[in-house]
Design an enzyme around this catalytic site. Structure first.
Site, short mmCIF file in Angstrom:
data_model
loop_
_atom_site.label_atom_id
_atom_site.label_comp_id
_atom_site.label_asym_id
_atom_site.label_seq_id
_atom_site.Cartn_x
_atom_site.Cartn_y
_atom_site.Cartn_z
N GLU A 1 -16.85 17.77 4.75
CA GLU A 1 -16.04 18.42 3.72
C GLU A 1 -16.69 18.27 2.35
OE1 GLU A 1 -11.61 18.79 5.45
OE2 GLU A 1 -11.98 16.92 4.39
N GLY B 1 0.82 -1.21 0.00
CA GLY B 1 0.00 0.00 0.00
C GLY B 1 0.84 1.25 0.00
N GLY C 1 -0.47 4.45 0.35
CA GLY C 1 -1.21 5.60 0.86
C GLY C 1 -0.31 6.39 1.79
#
Length: 388
Positions: free
Chosen positions: A167, A9, A11
């Site tokens: 948001e 990953g 991220g």
């Protein structure tokens, strides 16, 4: 012989872990392999912007190879199918990788809480591709409304009032009037609803900041349905616990996260929502050669509450995992994970935000928005990347 470190990953947590480990070690000591299903790193905290059409998707995508440059990190573009912790092997979509040490940073899946129809009939927002689908769908709704004149086409529902949900409704509140003007649709026909099961929005923020956020969004047309769980979703309808039904073609779910199936299937110890339990050094319980970080894991604060799945926490987990992996290799003292919480900022659209900086300082409006923007650029500097 160099130890093989596989990082799953790219991220916030995984990328930072790989970069920090690269700084700490030599090529003779370790071979670092970073696996990610896309060839780009996504600024997940900014997904609400392309989802609303406020920014292009390439604005929040950074080529992984451009970040890695000539560093001693090998990038493998592939999907992670399974982890065999006994054989110390990872099965990918196109082959297998053995490892001496493993860092798992596969993020999280969406938690649908068993609500009938929610997974099948709602949009989620966990990747650039999903954000694009939301944007394209919204544009289609405006196009269809011109000929069909159905109110449900311009009723947009966002489930969940945490960071992501708030948001997103902030961006929609700014962007949808522009789309109405573009398509010759009356702005009064557009409805934005934020549905939340909890008794308040933005858990973790002080009451005065929550009040500012709510009033700012309501002034731009957002309607809040608070303390009211979603109990079922079907095509064109969102059913609430009160018995009310919202007729809509757009349900966007941001209401929670759970652990990824690869971690669960591998047999690591997890909490009820599938996130891995880790020790004070971010290692999987009972495994001194596996670190599980970011949204894939479950860590309690000294107050006994789980740390939220934020980029701020994830990057510090990545740093800690790299330091402790190196310490394990060198047989030196490891460092307990004790994150430094610099505060939290939630944007409310393009010109407003709320922020709690440190333990005492608060900020609202345009200033808070600029602080949030600055935090993004600090992160980009940290990973050695600049947006084009």
């Amino acid at each position: 012989m160099a130890k093989k470190v596989v990082v799953l990953g790219a991220g916030y947590a995984g990328l930072v872990a790989a970069l920090e480990l690269n700084k700490l070690t030599t090529a003779q000591e370790v071979e670092i392999i970073l696996v990610n299903k896309h060839e780009y790193h996504q600024l997940i905290t900014q997904l609400h912007e392309p989802a609303s059409g406020a920014k292009k998707d390439e604005d929040i995508m950074i080529s992984i190879n451009s970040i890695l440059g000539n560093k001693k990190i090998k990038f493998v573009k592939d999907t992670v199918e399974a982890i065999d912790k006994e054989a110390k092997e990872v099965t990918l979509g196109h082959g297998k990788l053995s490892y001496d040490y493993l860092i798992v940073a596969l993020g999280s899946d969406t938690e649908f809480f068993g609500i009938p129809g929610l997974k099948e009939y709602s949009f989620t927002m966990k990747s650039v591709n999903q954000a694009n689908r939301i944007r394209e769908h919204i544009e289609t709704c405006f196009v269809r409304y011109k000929s069909e004149k159905k109110d449900n086409l311009l009723t947009f529902v966002v489930g969940g009032a945490g960071f992501s949900g708030i948001e997103l409704v902030g961006e929609l509140a700014d962007k949808l009037p522009e789309l109405a003007a573009k398509h010759g649709v009356p702005a009064s026909a557009v409805k934005i609803l934020n549905v939340e099961a909890a008794p308040m929005i933005l858990p973790g923020f002080d009451e005065d900041l929550v009040k500012f956020a709510k009033e700012s969004l309501e002034a731009r047309g957002v309607k809040f349905v608070i303390g009211c769980p979603v109990v079922q979703v079907e095509p064109g309808k969102v059913h609430l616990k009160t018995g009310d039904v919202i007729e809509t073609e757009t349900m966007i779910w941001t209401g929670g996260v759970r652990g990824v199936q690869q971690v669960i299937d591998a047999g690591f110890e997890t909490e009820p929502r599938g996130r891995a339990k880790v020790d004070e050094y971010m290692r999987a319980i009972g495994h001194e050669d596996v670190w599980i970080i970011g949204d894939s894991c479950f860590v309690l604060s000294p107050e006994g509450r789980p740390y939220p799945p934020t980029a701020q926490i994830a990057t510090q987990m990545g740093e800690n995992a790299a330091v402790n992996l190196y310490a394990t290799m060198k047989h030196i003292k490891k460092e307990e994970f004790k994150p430094v919480l610099l505060g939290a900022i939630a944007s409310l659209g393009r010109k407003h935000a709320i922020g709690k900086l440190g333990s005492k300082m608060k900020s609202t409006g345009w200033l808070a928005y600029r602080v949030k923007d600055a935090s993004k650029y600090r992160y980009l500097a940290k990973i050695g990347a600049l947006l084009k």
